[in-house]
Design a protein around this motif. Structure first.
Motif, PDB file in Angstrom:
ATOM      1  N   PHE A 140     -16.892  23.783  16.603  1.00 23.28           N
ATOM      2  CA  PHE A 140     -18.268  24.006  16.127  1.00 23.28           C
ATOM      3  C   PHE A 140     -18.726  22.964  15.104  1.00 23.28           C
ATOM      4  N   PHE A 141     -17.810  22.097  14.724  1.00 23.38           N
ATOM      5  CA  PHE A 141     -18.113  21.123  13.677  1.00 23.38           C
ATOM      6  C   PHE A 141     -18.467  19.773  14.286  1.00 23.38           C
ATOM      7  N   ASN A 142     -19.638  19.260  13.919  1.00 24.32           N
ATOM      8  CA  ASN A 142     -20.108  17.970  14.431  1.00 24.32           C
ATOM      9  C   ASN A 142     -19.744  16.874  13.423  1.00 24.32           C
ATOM     10  N   LEU A 143     -18.660  16.158  13.704  1.00 22.99           N
ATOM     11  CA  LEU A 143     -18.166  15.143  12.780  1.00 22.99           C
ATOM     12  C   LEU A 143     -19.144  13.971  12.657  1.00 22.99           C
ATOM     13  N   ASP A 144     -19.741  13.570  13.763  1.00 20.52           N
ATOM     14  CA  ASP A 144     -20.680  12.444  13.732  1.00 20.52           C
ATOM     15  C   ASP A 144     -21.879  12.747  12.827  1.00 20.52           C
ATOM     16  N   PHE A 145     -22.386  13.974  12.942  1.00 17.03           N
ATOM     17  CA  PHE A 145     -23.511  14.376  12.107  1.00 17.03           C
ATOM     18  C   PHE A 145     -23.101  14.425  10.637  1.00 17.03           C
ATOM     19  N   PHE A 146     -21.892  14.914  10.378  1.00 19.36           N
ATOM     20  CA  PHE A 146     -21.372  14.988   9.014  1.00 19.36           C
ATOM     21  C   PHE A 146     -21.298  13.600   8.396  1.00 19.36           C
ATOM     22  N   ILE A 147     -20.754  12.639   9.148  1.00 25.40           N
ATOM     23  CA  ILE A 147     -20.615  11.267   8.640  1.00 25.40           C
ATOM     24  C   ILE A 147     -21.987  10.634   8.408  1.00 25.40           C
ATOM     25  N   MET A 148     -22.915  10.861   9.356  1.00 23.06           N
ATOM     26  CA  MET A 148     -24.247  10.286   9.215  1.00 23.06           C
ATOM     27  C   MET A 148     -24.941  10.836   7.964  1.00 23.06           C
ATOM     28  N   TYR A 149     -24.854  12.154   7.778  1.00 24.98           N
ATOM     29  CA  TYR A 149     -25.508  12.763   6.615  1.00 24.98           C
ATOM     30  C   TYR A 149     -24.836  12.305   5.322  1.00 24.98           C
ATOM     31  N   PHE A 150     -23.519  12.171   5.360  1.00 25.20           N
ATOM     32  CA  PHE A 150     -22.767  11.710   4.195  1.00 25.20           C
ATOM     33  C   PHE A 150     -23.207  10.309   3.781  1.00 25.20           C
ATOM     34  N   LEU A 151     -23.289   9.386   4.740  1.00 27.26           N
ATOM     35  CA  LEU A 151     -23.705   8.014   4.443  1.00 27.26           C
ATOM     36  C   LEU A 151     -25.157   7.967   3.961  1.00 27.26           C
ATOM     37  N   ASN A 152     -26.008   8.778   4.580  1.00 26.24           N
ATOM     38  CA  ASN A 152     -27.419   8.811   4.172  1.00 26.24           C
ATOM     39  C   ASN A 152     -27.584   9.359   2.752  1.00 26.24           C
ATOM     40  N   SER A 153     -26.789  10.371   2.410  1.00 21.43           N
ATOM     41  CA  SER A 153     -26.896  10.946   1.065  1.00 21.43           C
ATOM     42  C   SER A 153     -26.432   9.954   0.006  1.00 21.43           C
ATOM     43  N   ILE A 154     -25.365   9.185   0.318  1.00 23.24           N
ATOM     44  CA  ILE A 154     -24.891   8.152  -0.600  1.00 23.24           C
ATOM     45  C   ILE A 154     -25.968   7.079  -0.772  1.00 23.24           C
ATOM     46  N   ALA A 155     -26.554   6.660   0.353  1.00 26.19           N
ATOM     47  CA  ALA A 155     -27.601   5.628   0.314  1.00 26.19           C
ATOM     48  C   ALA A 155     -28.828   6.119  -0.430  1.00 26.19           C
ATOM     49  N   LEU A 156     -29.174   7.403  -0.244  1.00 23.35           N
ATOM     50  CA  LEU A 156     -30.333   7.970  -0.936  1.00 23.35           C
ATOM     51  C   LEU A 156     -30.109   7.986  -2.443  1.00 23.35           C
ATOM     52  N   GLN A 157     -28.915   8.397  -2.856  1.00 19.16           N
ATOM     53  CA  GLN A 157     -28.592   8.367  -4.284  1.00 19.16           C
ATOM     54  C   GLN A 157     -28.749   6.960  -4.850  1.00 19.16           C
ATOM     55  N   THR A 158     -28.232   6.001  -4.110  1.00 21.48           N
ATOM     56  CA  THR A 158     -28.257   4.611  -4.567  1.00 21.48           C
ATOM     57  C   THR A 158     -29.678   4.091  -4.700  1.00 21.48           C
ATOM     58  N   VAL A 159     -30.512   4.362  -3.691  1.00 23.00           N
ATOM     59  CA  VAL A 159     -31.873   3.814  -3.712  1.00 23.00           C
ATOM     60  C   VAL A 159     -32.736   4.506  -4.772  1.00 23.00           C
ATOM     61  N   VAL A 160     -32.549   5.801  -4.986  1.00 24.26           N
ATOM     62  CA  VAL A 160     -33.313   6.509  -6.024  1.00 24.26           C
ATOM     63  C   VAL A 160     -32.907   6.013  -7.409  1.00 24.26           C
ATOM     64  N   PHE A 161     -31.614   5.859  -7.622  1.00 27.71           N
ATOM     65  CA  PHE A 161     -31.130   5.384  -8.918  1.00 27.71           C
ATOM     66  C   PHE A 161     -31.651   3.977  -9.224  1.00 27.71           C
ATOM     67  N   THR A 162     -31.547   3.078  -8.263  1.00 27.63           N
ATOM     68  CA  THR A 162     -31.991   1.694  -8.491  1.00 27.63           C
ATOM     69  C   THR A 162     -33.513   1.608  -8.603  1.00 27.63           C
ATOM     70  N   TYR A 163     -34.230   2.461  -7.849  1.00 24.82           N
ATOM     71  CA  TYR A 163     -35.699   2.488  -7.951  1.00 24.82           C
ATOM     72  C   TYR A 163     -36.132   2.890  -9.358  1.00 24.82           C
ATOM     73  N   PHE A 164     -35.531   3.940  -9.900  1.00 24.24           N
ATOM     74  CA  PHE A 164     -35.907   4.378 -11.243  1.00 24.24           C
ATOM     75  C   PHE A 164     -35.383   3.430 -12.320  1.00 24.24           C
ATOM     76  N   THR A 165     -34.399   2.622 -11.988  1.00 22.91           N
ATOM     77  CA  THR A 165     -33.993   1.555 -12.891  1.00 22.91           C
ATOM     78  C   THR A 165     -35.131   0.553 -13.055  1.00 22.91           C
ATOM     79  N   VAL A 166     -35.772   0.192 -11.944  1.00 23.42           N
ATOM     80  CA  VAL A 166     -36.917  -0.722 -11.988  1.00 23.42           C
ATOM     81  C   VAL A 166     -38.069  -0.098 -12.770  1.00 23.42           C
TER      82      VAL A 166
END
Length: 325
Positions: A140-166
């Motif tokens: 019942f566990f979709n590993l591909d979806f888990f990895i995609m969401y994991f990478l997107n969440s890391i990228a989202l954190q990074t872009v929000v942090f750097t955006y507010f740095t600017v």
């Protein structure tokens, strides 16, 4: 580490101390959102009740609720590392010490990533271990979806942090950084919608599509849900890091605690606040008197005047007061 090294142990310790409460809160929130949620899903799958079993299957996907946590923690981290340090004049003192601006800037960026990204990575890996430790979850566990969401969440954190740095480089006030930072993400389409409502006319859907492509919020949203969107988000993060470093180099430390760090942005800021306040107040006041016929137009004009007055007073007061301080 020597002062010639890009990363300095003293600076890292100092910035980690600033973000220690945020780090603890982030870890606690992510523990409940990730490992705890997955462990509950596993327990439901092992239940003999058909209802609990179906809830367990659904719960395997319910932990994907970390987006808000990522956005808030990344925003607060950037503001505390940069805007707060500027407003308290700690950054001015730090620059006078034997550290280069590049060291100060990139140590803060590194600490921001450690506080935001590192707990997310570790707790996602722990969650993955919890899921695969129980054979019942595998069908019942979709590993591909888990990895995609994991990478997107890391990228989202990074872009929000750097955006507010600017954004923190542009303002010397914590509230202004947070408020204007989120307002800017809705521009230019937010302003166009307000102007459209004020003049009571409509623009074509094709024009909206063009505006969406230039509005940061929708650019990030589109990237987040697209294939390999995390690569686009990481790309935006690199742009923000470079832009932040350029602005940091241009900053005159004696002015970094002022409401606006750069005088050249003052006209744009004053005009933007005036237009937004005037239009928003006019729409708001008119909505109250909509059922009064001809009075609604008068109410719109009164709202425009009152809003415009606020739009002139607020930035003037904030800028003048910060310079006097």
């Amino acid at each position: 580490m020597s002062n010639k090294s890009l990363f300095n142990k003293t600076l890292i310790k100092k910035d980690l101390k600033i973000l220690a409460p945020i780090l603890i809160i982030n870890i606690i929130l992510l523990i409940f959102a990730l490992p705890f949620s997955y462990s509950q899903a596993v327990l439901l799958l092992l239940s003999e009740s058909a209802r609990d079993f179906s809830n367990g299957v659904v719960s395997l996907y319910s932990p994907y609720n970390t987006v808000l946590i990522c956005i808030l923690v990344s925003t607060i981290s950037a503001i505390m590392l940069f805007a707060s340090e500027k407003s308290s004049k700690s950054l001015e003192l730090l620059v006078s010490l034997p550290f280069s601006r590049k060291q100060i800037y990139f140590n803060k960026i590194a600490v921001g990533f450690m506080v935001n990204v590192l707990p997310n990575i570790i707790l996602h890996l722990i969650s993955l271990f919890i899921v695969f430790a129980e054979p019942m979850t595998k069908p019942f566990f979709n590993l591909d979806f888990f990895i995609m969401y994991f990478l997107n969440s890391i990228a989202l954190q990074t872009v929000v942090f750097t955006y507010f740095t600017v954004i923190s480089m542009l303002f010397g006030n914590i509230f202004a950084t947070a408020f204007c930072g989120y307002v800017f993400t809705l521009m230019p389409i937010g302003l166009v919608v307000m102007v459209q409502a004020f003049f009571e006319n409509y623009i074509s859907s094709a024009s909206y599509e063009i505006l969406y492509n230039f509005t940061p919020f929708f650019i990030l949203l589109k990237a987040f849900f697209s294939d390999l969107g995390y690569l686009k988000l990481f790309g935006y993060s690199i742009i923000f890091i470079v832009a932040g470093m350029a602005l940091f180099d241009m900053t005159k430390m004696e002015k970094c605690s002022e409401f606006l760090t750069f005088r050249k942005t003052e006209i744009i800021f004053r005009a933007g606040v005036f237009i937004c306040c005037a239009i928003f107040f006019s729409i708001f006041v008119e909505s109250i008197f909509t059922s009064f016929g001809p009075l609604s137009f008068l109410a719109k004009m009164i709202g425009f005047i009152v809003g415009g007055a606020f739009g002139l007073f607020i930035p003037n007061r904030a800028i003048t007061k910060s310079r006097a301080a």
